[in-house]
Motif scaffolding. Structure first.
Motif, PDB file in Angstrom:
ATOM      1  N   ALA A  51     -25.004  -8.712  36.469  1.00  0.00           N
ATOM      2  CA  ALA A  51     -25.442  -8.068  35.473  1.00  0.00           C
ATOM      3  C   ALA A  51     -26.899  -7.801  35.804  1.00  0.00           C
ATOM      4  CB  ALA A  51     -25.433  -9.167  34.171  1.00  0.00           C
ATOM      5  N   GLU A  72     -29.779  -3.613  26.330  1.00  0.00           N
ATOM      6  CA  GLU A  72     -29.399  -3.487  27.783  1.00  0.00           C
ATOM      7  C   GLU A  72     -28.920  -4.323  28.320  1.00  0.00           C
ATOM      8  OE1 GLU A  72     -32.383  -2.744  26.050  1.00  0.00           O
ATOM      9  OE2 GLU A  72     -32.235  -0.494  25.826  1.00  0.00           O
ATOM     10  N   GLY A  75     -25.190  -5.152  27.283  1.00  0.00           N
ATOM     11  CA  GLY A  75     -24.470  -4.158  28.007  1.00  0.00           C
ATOM     12  C   GLY A  75     -24.000  -4.547  29.170  1.00  0.00           C
ATOM     13  N   ALA A  76     -25.028  -5.061  30.061  1.00  0.00           N
ATOM     14  CA  ALA A  76     -24.940  -5.337  31.614  1.00  0.00           C
ATOM     15  C   ALA A  76     -23.953  -6.694  31.452  1.00  0.00           C
ATOM     16  CB  ALA A  76     -26.348  -5.730  32.154  1.00  0.00           C
ATOM     17  N   ALA A  78     -21.781  -7.740  29.220  1.00  0.00           N
ATOM     18  CA  ALA A  78     -20.380  -7.149  28.994  1.00  0.00           C
ATOM     19  C   ALA A  78     -19.549  -6.669  29.933  1.00  0.00           C
ATOM     20  CB  ALA A  78     -20.558  -6.190  27.575  1.00  0.00           C
ATOM     21  N   ARG A  79     -20.286  -5.778  30.893  1.00  0.00           N
ATOM     22  CA  ARG A  79     -19.676  -5.246  32.125  1.00  0.00           C
ATOM     23  C   ARG A  79     -19.330  -6.002  33.044  1.00  0.00           C
ATOM     24  NH1 ARG A  79     -23.575  -1.291  30.695  1.00  0.00           N
ATOM     25  NH2 ARG A  79     -25.065  -2.131  32.026  1.00  0.00           N
ATOM     26  N   ALA A  80     -20.163  -7.007  33.325  1.00  0.00           N
ATOM     27  CA  ALA A  80     -20.203  -8.207  34.365  1.00  0.00           C
ATOM     28  C   ALA A  80     -19.099  -8.989  33.932  1.00  0.00           C
ATOM     29  CB  ALA A  80     -21.366  -8.970  34.490  1.00  0.00           C
ATOM     30  N   SER A  82     -16.769  -8.058  32.265  1.00  0.00           N
ATOM     31  CA  SER A  82     -15.118  -7.296  31.874  1.00  0.00           C
ATOM     32  C   SER A  82     -14.562  -7.423  30.560  1.00  0.00           C
ATOM     33  CB  SER A  82     -14.083  -7.702  32.812  1.00  0.00           C
ATOM     34  OG  SER A  82     -14.413  -7.285  34.548  1.00  0.00           O
ATOM     35  N   ASP A  84     -13.495  -6.535  26.871  1.00  0.00           N
ATOM     36  CA  ASP A  84     -12.980  -5.304  26.140  1.00  0.00           C
ATOM     37  C   ASP A  84     -13.765  -4.921  24.919  1.00  0.00           C
ATOM     38  OD1 ASP A  84     -11.958  -6.879  23.712  1.00  0.00           O
ATOM     39  OD2 ASP A  84     -10.205  -7.337  24.722  1.00  0.00           O
ATOM     40  N   ARG A  88     -16.800  -6.777  23.262  1.00  0.00           N
ATOM     41  CA  ARG A  88     -18.177  -6.293  23.466  1.00  0.00           C
ATOM     42  C   ARG A  88     -18.920  -6.270  22.099  1.00  0.00           C
ATOM     43  NH1 ARG A  88     -21.243  -1.647  23.269  1.00  0.00           N
ATOM     44  NH2 ARG A  88     -22.658  -1.339  24.595  1.00  0.00           N
TER      45      ARG A  88
END
Length: 280
Positions: A51, A72, A75-76, A78-80, A82, A84, A88
């Motif tokens: 993240a 921000e 969002g990081a 959520a990506r780290a 994974s 859905d 998110r």
């Protein structure tokens, strides 16, 4: 359910932990470590690296220490992790980054717009009903009333789709896969609670269900989130027998907090069973 269980900061901490622990580091291509993993999932330092934040920051978030991460950072994370799209949105809602106009909720049992109530009736002979974010049933047509066992005997103030599924005796065996029906409903209520933190009626409803039904309490603790807006259900009607329906959940553009649920028979046998039920 205690007040602590309904606290957004503590829920954010628990949600992050649960999503970190479910991830497989091998599938993410992370390098192996010499020391064995004592717990499942990713380590906090691995999430922090993915993240782009410090490990201490992740630790404090997972401890519920009152941090308000930026959009921000969320969002990081959520990506780290994974996440859905539904997860998110839930993460953003818990952290206070909500869509305008979704911090409260209408009064319980509030009447829907007349045009929507008429639309529900116009959908006959397809069973249809209008729900709010709490799953309170605001409007329905005669076909839906016939399909739900003993529905019209339920007092108006207790006509809530989740309450019927959990606590209405005539509905105990109505869904062939009751476990999945409960999972879907609970995942929706969890997302609704995060989006409406000031909705006392919703919080009270969740607390009621958790204290009165063991299945609800068990599934609520799993922290699944999201809305299944389309699918198929096998129903077991006490008079009409097995009926398979395809369902669709539609959100009115001018009333996005409401949900229009429509059932369609999935096969000719189910269509014939519904026709016989309506003709009785």
């Amino acid at each position: 359910m205690t007040t602590r269980a309904m606290d957004a900061a503590q829920e954010l901490a628990a949600f992050l932990r649960s999503r970190r622990e479910r991830l497989d580091p091998d599938r993410l291509g992370l390098p192996s470590h010499r020391r064995p993993r004592r717990t499942p999932g990713l380590r906090r330092e691995e999430v922090a690296e993915l993240a782009g934040v410090s490990t201490d920051y992740v630790v404090r978030l997972e401890q519920g220490r009152g941090l308000r991460p930026s959009a921000e950072v969320l969002g990081a994370l959520a990506r780290a992790l994974s996440l859905d799209p539904g997860e998110r949105d839930y993460l953003f809602d818990l952290a206070g980054h909500r869509r305008p106009g979704t911090t409260g909720g209408p009064a319980a049992g509030a009447a829907p717009a007349p045009a929507l109530a008429r639309l529900v009736g116009d959908l006959s002979p397809l069973p249809a009903m209008l729900l709010d974010h709490r799953y309170d049933i605001l409007a329905w047509n005669p076909e839906m009333a016939r399909l739900l066992p003993d529905f019209e005997a339920v007092p108006p103030a207790r006509r809530n789709a989740m309450r019927l599924c959990l606590l209405h005796p005539a509905m105990r065996g109505f869904y062939a896969d009751r476990e999945q029906a409960l999972r879907d409903g609970i995942a929706h209520l969890r997302a609704a609670w995060a989006a409406h933190p000031q909705d006392r009626e919703l919080s009270a409803l969740i607390a009621e269900f958790a204290t009165q039904d063991e299945d609800f309490a068990r599934l609520w603790a799993e922290r699944e989130v999201g809305v299944n807006g389309r699918g198929r259900k096998l129903l077991r009607h006490p008079a009409a027998g097995p009926i398979t329906v395809d369902f669709e959940i539609l959100l009115p553009l001018q009333d996005p907090e409401l949900r229009l649920l429509v059932y369609r028979p999935a096969d000719e046998e189910s269509r014939a069973s519904l026709d016989r039920l309506y003709a009785q």
